[in-house]
Design a protein around this motif. Sequence first.
Motif, PDB file in Angstrom:
ATOM      1  N   ASP A 132       0.836  -1.196   0.000  1.00  0.00           N
ATOM      2  CA  ASP A 132       0.000   0.000   0.000  1.00  0.00           C
ATOM      3  C   ASP A 132       0.868   1.243   0.000  1.00  0.00           C
ATOM      4  OD1 ASP A 132      -1.658  -1.921   2.386  1.00  0.00           O
ATOM      5  OD2 ASP A 132      -2.428  -1.571   0.356  1.00  0.00           O
ATOM      6  N   SER A 133       0.801   2.028  -1.046  1.00  0.00           N
ATOM      7  CA  SER A 133       1.615   3.249  -1.071  1.00  0.00           C
ATOM      8  C   SER A 133       0.948   4.360  -0.252  1.00  0.00           C
ATOM      9  CB  SER A 133       1.821   3.718  -2.507  1.00  0.00           C
ATOM     10  OG  SER A 133       0.565   3.977  -3.129  1.00  0.00           O
ATOM     11  N   GLN A 134      -0.385   4.335  -0.207  1.00  0.00           N
ATOM     12  CA  GLN A 134      -1.111   5.337   0.572  1.00  0.00           C
ATOM     13  C   GLN A 134      -2.283   4.676   1.283  1.00  0.00           C
ATOM     14  OE1 GLN A 134      -1.740   9.390  -0.988  1.00  0.00           O
ATOM     15  NE2 GLN A 134      -1.083   8.558  -2.953  1.00  0.00           N
ATOM     16  N   VAL A 135      -2.524   5.088   2.512  1.00  0.00           N
ATOM     17  CA  VAL A 135      -3.664   4.575   3.280  1.00  0.00           C
ATOM     18  C   VAL A 135      -4.357   5.755   3.950  1.00  0.00           C
ATOM     19  CG1 VAL A 135      -4.412   3.161   5.217  1.00  0.00           C
ATOM     20  CG2 VAL A 135      -2.615   2.321   3.697  1.00  0.00           C
ATOM     21  N   PRO A 136      -5.539   6.136   3.460  1.00  0.00           N
ATOM     22  CA  PRO A 136      -6.322   7.163   4.145  1.00  0.00           C
ATOM     23  C   PRO A 136      -7.255   6.501   5.153  1.00  0.00           C
ATOM     24  CG  PRO A 136      -7.269   6.716   1.998  1.00  0.00           C
ATOM     25  CD  PRO A 136      -6.124   5.757   2.174  1.00  0.00           C
ATOM     26  N   VAL A 137      -7.376   7.124   6.322  1.00  0.00           N
ATOM     27  CA  VAL A 137      -8.242   6.568   7.369  1.00  0.00           C
ATOM     28  C   VAL A 137      -8.764   7.706   8.223  1.00  0.00           C
ATOM     29  CG1 VAL A 137      -6.279   6.196   8.913  1.00  0.00           C
ATOM     30  CG2 VAL A 137      -8.354   4.840   9.198  1.00  0.00           C
ATOM     31  N   PHE A 138      -9.984   7.565   8.707  1.00  0.00           N
ATOM     32  CA  PHE A 138     -10.551   8.599   9.548  1.00  0.00           C
ATOM     33  C   PHE A 138      -9.998   8.500  10.969  1.00  0.00           C
ATOM     34  CE2 PHE A 138     -13.354  10.879   6.900  1.00  0.00           C
ATOM     35  CZ  PHE A 138     -13.852  10.007   5.950  1.00  0.00           C
ATOM     36  N   GLU A 139      -9.933   9.644  11.607  1.00  0.00           N
ATOM     37  CA  GLU A 139      -9.457   9.705  12.990  1.00  0.00           C
ATOM     38  C   GLU A 139     -10.285   8.777  13.876  1.00  0.00           C
ATOM     39  OE1 GLU A 139      -9.618  13.616  14.648  1.00  0.00           O
ATOM     40  OE2 GLU A 139      -7.942  13.239  16.001  1.00  0.00           O
ATOM     41  N   LEU A 157       0.526   7.187   5.509  1.00  0.00           N
ATOM     42  CA  LEU A 157      -0.719   7.157   6.286  1.00  0.00           C
ATOM     43  C   LEU A 157      -1.265   8.573   6.401  1.00  0.00           C
ATOM     44  CD1 LEU A 157      -2.796   5.748   8.117  1.00  0.00           C
ATOM     45  CD2 LEU A 157      -1.222   6.111  10.032  1.00  0.00           C
ATOM     46  N   LYS A 158      -2.500   8.748   5.942  1.00  0.00           N
ATOM     47  CA  LYS A 158      -3.144  10.051   6.006  1.00  0.00           C
ATOM     48  C   LYS A 158      -4.375   9.910   6.901  1.00  0.00           C
ATOM     49  CE  LYS A 158      -4.382  14.264   4.627  1.00  0.00           C
ATOM     50  NZ  LYS A 158      -3.628  15.482   4.992  1.00  0.00           N
ATOM     51  N   VAL A 159      -4.340  10.564   8.061  1.00  0.00           N
ATOM     52  CA  VAL A 159      -5.467  10.497   8.987  1.00  0.00           C
ATOM     53  C   VAL A 159      -6.366  11.703   8.748  1.00  0.00           C
ATOM     54  CG1 VAL A 159      -6.186  10.369  11.387  1.00  0.00           C
ATOM     55  CG2 VAL A 159      -4.043   9.285  10.661  1.00  0.00           C
ATOM     56  N   LEU A 160      -7.630  11.417   8.491  1.00  0.00           N
ATOM     57  CA  LEU A 160      -8.601  12.449   8.145  1.00  0.00           C
ATOM     58  C   LEU A 160      -9.471  12.798   9.339  1.00  0.00           C
ATOM     59  CD1 LEU A 160      -9.667  10.691   4.828  1.00  0.00           C
ATOM     60  CD2 LEU A 160      -7.984  12.527   5.094  1.00  0.00           C
ATOM     61  N   ALA A 161      -9.762  14.075   9.476  1.00  0.00           N
ATOM     62  CA  ALA A 161     -10.617  14.530  10.587  1.00  0.00           C
ATOM     63  C   ALA A 161     -12.079  14.206  10.336  1.00  0.00           C
ATOM     64  CB  ALA A 161     -10.432  16.025  10.789  1.00  0.00           C
TER      65      ALA A 161
END
Lengths: 113, 111
Positions: free
Chosen positions: B8-15, B107-111
Motif C-alpha cells: 500500500d503506497s497510501q492509506v487514508p483513514v478517519f481519525e 498514512l493520512k489520517v482524516l478529521a
Amino acid sequence: EAGVVQSPRYKIIEKKQPVAFWCNPISGHNTLYWYRQNLGQGPELLIRYENEEAVDDSQLPKDRFSAERLKGVDSTLKIQPAELGDSAVYLCASSSPRTDTQYFGPGTRLTVL
Amino acid sequence: AQSVTQLDSQVPVFEEAPVELRCNYSSSVSVYLFWYVQYPNQGLQLLLKYLSGSTLVESINGFEAEFNKSQTSFHLRKPSVHISDTAEYFCAVRGTYKYIFGTGTRLKVLA
C-alpha cells in the motif's frame, strides 16, 4: 543521549559542483551508514562502516561519490561533480552491536539545479 | 538476499478508526524486522522492532506489529489513529548485516 547529527540540513548547488555532507553518530556506535532516499522511496544503502573500515560500499557510485571515516567517529560523504539525478535526501545512521538497531539523523536534502 | 514489500503506497483513514499497514518480506536467513516512521522533512524514527522472543511487539504510542514467520509478514496495526499519526511508515528487514527498506506507506489520517 544525543542523536545522530547531520549537517547541513539543506543544500542547493548547480550541477557539476562539488558537495559534502557531514555526520556525527551516536557516541559509542561503531557502525555508521550512509543512505540515499529518493522522493517517494525508502532509503538505499550507499556505504557502511565498521569503525573506520568501509565494509560494504558496493552501492556507492565510486566515479563521483567518496566517503571517509578517518578516526572511526564522524564521517563525510562527498559528491564531485554533482549531477541532476543526485537530488535526494542523504541520511546517516548509526548502530551498535548492543542495540542491533539503526538510529537515523535528520538527513541532508540536496537539490541539484 | 532479502527484500521487503509494502503493497500500500497510501492509506487514508478517519481519525479514531483502526489501521493496518502491510509488510511482507523474503529472506533465506533469520531476520530482524523494524518499522520506522518519517515525518515531513525529518529523518526516520524507530517505531518498533522484532529481534527475538514474543512475536507481538508494541510501541509507546499505541502501535503494534506481529511477526508471522509462516506468512513472512510483519504488519503494523493501531486500534485508533490520531491526526498526529499522519506520516510515512517504512518497514525494514535486516539479515546478516544489511538493512533493506520497503518503499513506504503514507498514512493520512482524516478529521
